[in-house]
Design an enzyme around this catalytic site. Structure first.
Site, PDB file in Angstrom:
ATOM      1  N   HIS A 101       0.838  -1.206   0.000  1.00  0.00           N
ATOM      2  CA  HIS A 101       0.000   0.000   0.000  1.00  0.00           C
ATOM      3  C   HIS A 101       0.874   1.258   0.000  1.00  0.00           C
ATOM      4  O   HIS A 101       0.649   2.203  -0.765  1.00  0.00           O
ATOM      5  CB  HIS A 101      -0.908  -0.052   1.238  1.00  0.00           C
ATOM      6  N   GLU A 104       2.460   1.574  -3.334  1.00  0.00           N
ATOM      7  CA  GLU A 104       1.500   2.107  -4.322  1.00  0.00           C
ATOM      8  C   GLU A 104       1.481   3.637  -4.269  1.00  0.00           C
ATOM      9  O   GLU A 104       1.447   4.311  -5.293  1.00  0.00           O
ATOM     10  CB  GLU A 104       0.112   1.516  -4.038  1.00  0.00           C
ATOM     11  N   HIS A 105       1.504   4.201  -3.055  1.00  0.00           N
ATOM     12  CA  HIS A 105       1.538   5.658  -2.918  1.00  0.00           C
ATOM     13  C   HIS A 105       2.871   6.237  -3.400  1.00  0.00           C
ATOM     14  O   HIS A 105       2.910   7.266  -4.058  1.00  0.00           O
ATOM     15  CB  HIS A 105       1.352   6.050  -1.446  1.00  0.00           C
ATOM     16  N   GLU A 202      -4.559   7.140   6.874  1.00  0.00           N
ATOM     17  CA  GLU A 202      -5.625   6.485   6.110  1.00  0.00           C
ATOM     18  C   GLU A 202      -6.045   5.190   6.805  1.00  0.00           C
ATOM     19  O   GLU A 202      -7.232   4.891   6.959  1.00  0.00           O
ATOM     20  CB  GLU A 202      -5.125   6.175   4.689  1.00  0.00           C
TER      21      GLU A 202
END
Length: 1027
Positions: A101, A104-105, A202
């Site tokens: 994750h 991905e950012h 998040e």
């Protein structure tokens, strides 16, 4: 973006004919051209492996492999100008640091050819993309985009390829996007050290959502052997264990073409895509053996049980009933596409709608408020699973529910399913394949992602008609086919998990304490040199975030690439039984789409609050000779669904004028048009209001759904609330869909006797389902429109008895013509409510909720859609978001998202999402206005903001929705064209002018709202109303 996904049989089908662009050959269809490829043919370093026509979906599927790296490629050639690209990697983490994750950012924060910071967000404003995003699922990471412009496609493809294969992965970007230790105030070395980072915040938000929390635990515990036992998005308490080196290592092992699956879709030529992908990325790689395969889960020899805790739900209908229990069964491998299809249908038969056995056994006895948040078939993991259970239950009912689940499975094995229910489901699949959505490429990419990720055949998955035919044959050959599946997968399956969840009053406190302990553990290990280093790196990051980036390395479209005029949408205005009807001929692929608006001008004020409930239940209580079960069955067999929703439609020229009503929506296959209108006639003429037990069930489910939605849509609730005191439209919208409605539904759900509510429904029906207050719209093919007109007349004859002229409750009614071209006085009109005495007022509201993050909004009353400054405010919203607020709220503040936008109701809204700092964010909103007023932006910035606005204005519209803006809001093609010309004409000076005139301090009335955790500062401030 972290995604907890499911694979559905849905998301299929649409056909759209559009003006062709340069770069698209025009003689034959894209699907026909693709059939000319031959197996074994070599194209730009790829070899064609399979060419398959898929007539169901009007496409040709071409499968290829890359010769050197073994990268897999699927192209779906179809006559659709909304072309899509996606690349996905199988990402299989073995810990909960959130490495896929955070990666991905971070890959989107600059790359070899595009070394500027954050090319992904910058491209949002340099492109006309119809979609751009990235997703981290449990076992893959996907990077999709779509656009209707051929040059834009090549630009975005360059940026995406470079981002995933050659990212910079700088340490500063890892700190910003993932996690870091930093002084609370980065410029003050004596301020305490805290955890910061976008993904960190998040996931704190995700873990405060009880539904997400439950789904995550269920997957971890049901599939404990491999990658599914960890949190791919990142567990907030484990994220700080991830190092920058581990991130880079994960990239080198997982983001390789040998571990990649490329998908392209649309009418652009395949050769061009292959050439660009080969030249810009794949030509520099050799084959590797990616060790990323997920082994099948070892099947248990006995069932297991587990329990998890969660935060209490402050808005639960009954505080004593907040337990969830769910039983999950491990099924088969999702790459067996036919078995997956069968189990997906079996799941729907077991749980969908009031005729399903589990609905009857679990929902109707009112043991809980709704099915558990994880329910039905889930094919997003290598081994699929099925879950069934309840939420909103008392602790003493947990054992009873397990007994009911066992008994219901026995009953299904004994009696099977009615043939008509199976037919209704197969009819639903037929409709899904015929319905034409505007983002079909994206739906396809999502639909095939999980199966293809585990080396299943994605083309086989697309042959839905084949699966339906084979399914029918299996039922013919063995009438007990489905019962045998239930016996095998449920009754005799020892791989069964029973997971319960209950609230813990100290849950958030414990999470907070655990985070504090983790922080102390990190801080105590620091030397003075480490602390100094952290402070200096914090300043370095702040300096980078505050520096204007040179993004000239990025490709960009120009405003001159935007079409100067909009395509005309022809509509015919007519009447049926004296009711105005708008007919719009479209290539709807054998479907008919019906809509109607009934205004609620005559509804007494004391019933207004009940309008959303009325809409929610009116199609679910039964009507005519059908009880609610028979009605649901009939709807499934003959329609694509029948829905009623509240509507508050702002006038396009006056902020104190609005239309209030309900919108009726349905669709059907052409052959079922009479039956669809008969169902509506029964709802108008003889709805059933005699079943209090049924209403109770529907009230509880509606209240639970509203309460569950706040954690994921908090910014929408904040914006709705902030707007409430600014216009009459916004005030009513908040009543219908804001926190006011959530709390109202909670009160109704708490009532032990809902007879008083039931009695209100017939009163409301007389005012709302009244042909005198009605206008309709039909979208269908030209060949079917004559039939549709006849059926429309018959429908109006059938409901003529409901037609009663009643006096409006509000005294001032303003009429707007439905047909903008008709001579004055000769045409039907929309009847709007005017509130000339509405006084906007400043109001600041704080909702204290059990979340560790905030959702903040400020709204300002500005101008309506047709005002000359409206276009400038639209561009200003995009400009402020991209060039100022993104940096302040996300990069510096660590919120997952934030920005500003101009809304159709004349309100300019600022917002933040999953935000650790509400006071800092509210200050950033104000600073953004000063920044805009001071004109600290370039002409290039203005042009980019315009492109971003046009990408929304020109988003593709499905045939079912053409003409809808005119029907609903009176926005004609001429009005749209005027708005378009104003957008083109916006200047630097216009933007500084409107920033000062409307958004400057004290210039306009504004409202503020925050949803978030306890906040002492706000509690002590008398200017806030704390809820």
């Amino acid at each position: 973006m972290f995604r907890q996904s499911k694979t559905f049989l849905s998301k299929l089908k649409y056909l759209r004919v559009r003006n062709r662009e340069v770069g698209r050959p025009s003689s034959t269809s894209a699907a026909e051209r693709a059939l000319q490829y031959g197996v074994g043919q070599k194209i730009h370093g790829f070899t064609v492996r399979q060419v398959t026509a898929v007539p169901d979906l009007f496409l040709t599927a071409v499968r290829l492999d890359h010769d050197v790296t073994g990268a897999q490629y699927l192209h779906a050639a179809r006559d659709d100008s909304n072309n899509l690209f996606s690349v996905q990697f199988r990402t299989t983490p073995m810990d909960s640091t959130g490495v896929p994750h955070i990666l991905e950012h971070t890959v989107l924060c600059g790359s070899r050819r595009f070394p500027c910071r954050d090319p992904f967000f910058k491209m949002l404003n340099r492109s006309l993309s119809t979609f751009m995003n990235a997703f981290t699922a449990s076992d893959y990471t996907m990077y999709p985009f779509s656009t209707q412009n051929a040059k834009d496609f090549q630009n975005l493809l360059s940026v995406y390829l470079d981002a995933v294969f050659f990212p910079s992965l700088r340490e500063l970007d890892f700190w910003q996007e993932g996690w870091r230790l930093e002084n609370e105030n980065p410029t003050d070395p004596s301020s305490p050290l805290v955890f910061k980072g976008v993904v960190f915040n998040e996931m704190k938000g995700a873990f405060s959502d009880n539904e997400s929390l439950y789904a995550q635990h269920l997957q971890n515990k049901l599939l404990p052997d491999h990658t599914y036992s960890v949190v791919s998005g990142g567990e907030p308490l484990i994220i700080p264990d991830l190092t920058w080196d581990q991130l880079r290592n994960f990239h080198s092992t997982h983001y390789h073409p040998s571990n990649a699956r490329f998908f392209t879709y649309g009418d652009l030529p395949l050769e061009q895509h292959l050439k660009q992908i080969q030249e810009e990325a794949l030509s520099t790689f050799q084959r590797t053996e990616p060790n990323t395969a997920v082994p099948a889960q070892t099947h248990w020899d006995r069932p297991r049980e587990a329990h998890v805790s969660c935060a209490p739900d402050a808005l639960a209908p009954d505080p004593a009933k907040q337990n969830t229990l769910c039983v999950s069964y491990l099924l088969g491998d999702i790459t067996d596409t036919f078995e997956a299809f069968t189990l997906s249908i079996l799941s729907s038969l077991m749980i969908s709608g009031p005729n399903s056995p589990f609905y009857k056994a679990l929902i109707e006895p009112k043991i809980g408020t709704d099915f558990s948040s994880v329910v039905g078939y889930d094919g997003s993991t290598r081994d699929a699973f099925f879950s069934i259970g309840l939420q909103g239950m008392a602790e003493e009912d947990l054992q009873r529910v397990q007994g009911i689940i066992r008994q219901t499975l026995d009953d299904i094995i004994a009696t099977g399913f009615e043939e008509e229910r199976i037919e209704a489901l197969l009819h639903k699949i037929e409709i899904q394949m015929k319905h034409q959505s505007s983002n079909f490429g994206l739906a396809l990419a999502s639909y095939i992602a999980s199966c293809w990720n585990h080396d299943g055949d994605p083309v086989q998955l697309l042959k839905v008609s084949e699966s339906v035919s084979r399914f029918r044959r299996c039922l013919q050959e063995n009438p007990r086919y489905l019962q045998d599946k239930v016996q095998h997968y449920f009754k005799e399956n020892p791989h069964k998990l029973t997971l319960s969840m209950s609230p813990d009053e100290q849950y958030l406190e414990k999470r907070s304490l655990a985070e504090h302990e983790k922080l102390q553990q990190k801080v105590q290990a620091l030397t003075d040199t480490d602390r100094k280093d952290i402070y200096e790196k914090g300043l370095q990051l702040l300096s980078e975030q505050s520096t204007t980036q040179d993004s000239s390395c990025l490709p960009a479209l120009k405003v001159s690439d935007v079409e100067p005029t909009i395509p005309h949408t022809p509509v015919q205005m007519g009447t049926a039984g004296g009711v105005p009807v708008q007919y719009c001929e479209q290539p709807t692929n054998g479907m008919v789409y019906f809509r109607a608006v009934c205004n609620l001008n005559t509804l007494p004020e004391d019933l207004k609050m009940f309008v959303p409930l009325f809409c929610s239940v009116i199609t679910k209580l039964g009507s005519g000779g059908l009880d609610y079960r028979q009605q649901a069955q009939r709807m499934e067999l003959k329609t694509g669904g029948m829905f009623v929703t509240p509507q508050v439609i702002p006038d396009i020229a006056d902020l104190d004028l609005y239309e209030q009503g309900i919108l009726l929506t349905s669709s059907c296959l052409e052959r079922n048009l009479p039956e669809m209108f008969q169902l509506w006639s029964d709802i108008f003429n003889s709805p059933r209001f005699d079943d209090e037990e049924r209403l109770r069930v529907l009230v509880m489910m509606a209240a639970q759904e509203l309460s569950n939605g706040i954690a994921s849509s908090g910014h929408m609730y904040a914006m709705t609330r902030a707007a409430r005191s600014l216009t009459p439209t916004a005030n009513l919208q908040e009543t219908f869909s804001g926190m006011t409605q959530v709390k109202f539904m909670k009160r109704l759900a708490e009532m032990t006797d809902v007879t008083s509510v039931l009695r209100k429904l017939p009163r409301m029906k007389r005012h709302l389902l009244n042909a005198d207050n009605m206008r309709c719209a039909v979208n269908a093919t030209p060949q079917k429109m004559a039939d549709a007109t006849v059926e429309m007349e018959r429908f109006m004859d059938n409901i003529a008895s409901t037609r009663k002229e009643r006096k409006p409750v509000r005294p001032v009614i303003v009429e707007r013509p439905l047909d903008p071209h008709a001579p004055t006085g000769s045409v039907a009109s929309r009847k709007l409510i005017s509130e000339p005495n509405f006084k906007p007022c400043q109001l600041k509201t704080y909702f204290e909720l059990p979340f560790p993050v905030n959702f903040a909004s400020e709204c300002v009353r500005t101008v309506p859609f047709t005002h000359e400054d409206y276009a400038s405010l639209c561009v200003l919203g995009r400009l402020m978001t991209a060039k100022f607020l993104h940096g302040e709220i996300r990069e510096k503040g660590g919120a997952y998202g934030g920005g500003a936008r101009m809304g159709g109701g004349g309100l300019f809204s600022f917002y933040s999402y999953r935000d650790p700092n509400c006071s800092q964010t509210l200050a950033a909103f104000r600073k953004g206005v000063e920044w805009a007023y001071d004109g600290k932006f370039t002409q290039q910035d203005v042009d980019e903001a315009k492109l971003s606005v046009f990408s929304t204005v020109d988003a593709p519209i499905a045939p079912s929705d053409k003409g809808f803006g005119l029907f609903l809001s009176g926005i004609s093609d001429e009005v749209k064209q005027t708005h378009r010309e104003r957008l083109f004409a916006v200047t630097h000076k216009n933007l500084t002018d409107v920033a000062g005139r409307y958004l400057g301090f004290g210039q306009s009335t504004c409202g503020v709202a925050v949803l978030g955790p306890e906040n002492e500062g706000i509690k002590k401030d008398p200017s806030w109303v704390v809820k």
